[in-house]
Write a protein that holds these residues in place. Structure first.
Motif, PDB file in Angstrom:
ATOM      1  N   GLN A   1       0.868  -1.181   0.000  1.00 20.28           N
ATOM      2  CA  GLN A   1       0.000   0.000   0.000  1.00 20.28           C
ATOM      3  C   GLN A   1       0.900   1.225   0.000  1.00 20.28           C
ATOM      4  O   GLN A   1       2.048   1.169   0.434  1.00 20.28           O
ATOM      5  CB  GLN A   1      -0.868   0.060   1.267  1.00 20.28           C
TER       6      GLN A   1
ATOM      7  N   ASP B   1       0.845   6.593   2.387  1.00 20.24           N
ATOM      8  CA  ASP B   1      -0.269   7.453   2.805  1.00 20.24           C
ATOM      9  C   ASP B   1      -1.340   6.688   3.575  1.00 20.24           C
ATOM     10  O   ASP B   1      -2.152   7.295   4.274  1.00 20.24           O
ATOM     11  CB  ASP B   1      -0.915   8.126   1.593  1.00 20.24           C
ATOM     12  N   ALA B   2      -1.352   5.366   3.462  1.00 18.66           N
ATOM     13  CA  ALA B   2      -2.341   4.545   4.179  1.00 18.66           C
ATOM     14  C   ALA B   2      -1.968   4.347   5.647  1.00 18.66           C
ATOM     15  O   ALA B   2      -2.772   3.847   6.421  1.00 18.66           O
ATOM     16  CB  ALA B   2      -2.497   3.187   3.492  1.00 18.66           C
ATOM     17  N   TRP B   3      -0.766   4.759   6.027  1.00 19.42           N
ATOM     18  CA  TRP B   3      -0.325   4.598   7.411  1.00 19.42           C
ATOM     19  C   TRP B   3      -1.304   5.299   8.348  1.00 19.42           C
ATOM     20  O   TRP B   3      -1.686   6.441   8.126  1.00 19.42           O
ATOM     21  CB  TRP B   3       1.087   5.162   7.584  1.00 19.42           C
TER      22      TRP B   3
ATOM     23  N   LYS C   1      -4.411   4.413   8.758  1.00 18.80           N
ATOM     24  CA  LYS C   1      -5.780   4.169   8.307  1.00 18.80           C
ATOM     25  C   LYS C   1      -6.163   2.714   8.547  1.00 18.80           C
ATOM     26  O   LYS C   1      -5.306   1.849   8.736  1.00 18.80           O
ATOM     27  CB  LYS C   1      -5.920   4.535   6.832  1.00 18.80           C
ATOM     28  N   ALA C   2      -7.446   2.437   8.529  1.00 16.06           N
ATOM     29  CA  ALA C   2      -7.955   1.091   8.803  1.00 16.06           C
ATOM     30  C   ALA C   2      -7.373   0.040   7.857  1.00 16.06           C
ATOM     31  O   ALA C   2      -7.132  -1.099   8.264  1.00 16.06           O
ATOM     32  CB  ALA C   2      -9.479   1.086   8.725  1.00 16.06           C
ATOM     33  N   SER C   3      -7.104   0.410   6.616  1.00 17.23           N
ATOM     34  CA  SER C   3      -6.587  -0.560   5.641  1.00 17.23           C
ATOM     35  C   SER C   3      -5.174  -1.033   5.968  1.00 17.23           C
ATOM     36  O   SER C   3      -4.720  -2.044   5.438  1.00 17.23           O
ATOM     37  CB  SER C   3      -6.605   0.032   4.237  1.00 17.23           C
TER      38      SER C   3
ATOM     39  N   LYS D   1      -4.069  -1.702   9.178  1.00 13.92           N
ATOM     40  CA  LYS D   1      -4.048  -2.220  10.549  1.00 13.92           C
ATOM     41  C   LYS D   1      -4.263  -3.713  10.519  1.00 13.92           C
ATOM     42  O   LYS D   1      -5.008  -4.210   9.674  1.00 13.92           O
ATOM     43  CB  LYS D   1      -5.130  -1.537  11.377  1.00 13.92           C
TER      44      LYS D   1
END
Length: 75
Positions: A47, A50-52, A54-56, A58
């Protein structure tokens, strides 16, 4: 330096699009070594950094998170 998030899977499990992720790690783009030192599968899901947080992305490796913040403190 560019980063991306890479998946870790249970030991012995091959990466596949529907394989559950054990933990997400931060890596430098183009590498499979997490910032915490863990070696990850080259075919592991990735990913954008920028996804750090965020729910995606975790659950996320705490050690990678600390090291990433050391390089990219919040503004």
């Amino acid at each position: 330096m560019e980063h991306e998030i890479r998946a870790e899977y249970e030991e012995g499990v091959l990466p596949h699009e529907d394989t559950p992720v054990k933990l997400w790690h931060m890596t430098r783009v183009g590498t499979t070594t997490a910032m915490c030192g863990r070696e990850l599968a080259p075919a592991a899901a990735t990913q954008s950094a920028d996804a750090w947080g965020k729910a995606s992305a975790k659950p996320f490796c705490r050690q990678c998170g600390v090291m990433y913040l050391g390089e990219h403190p919040p503004s």
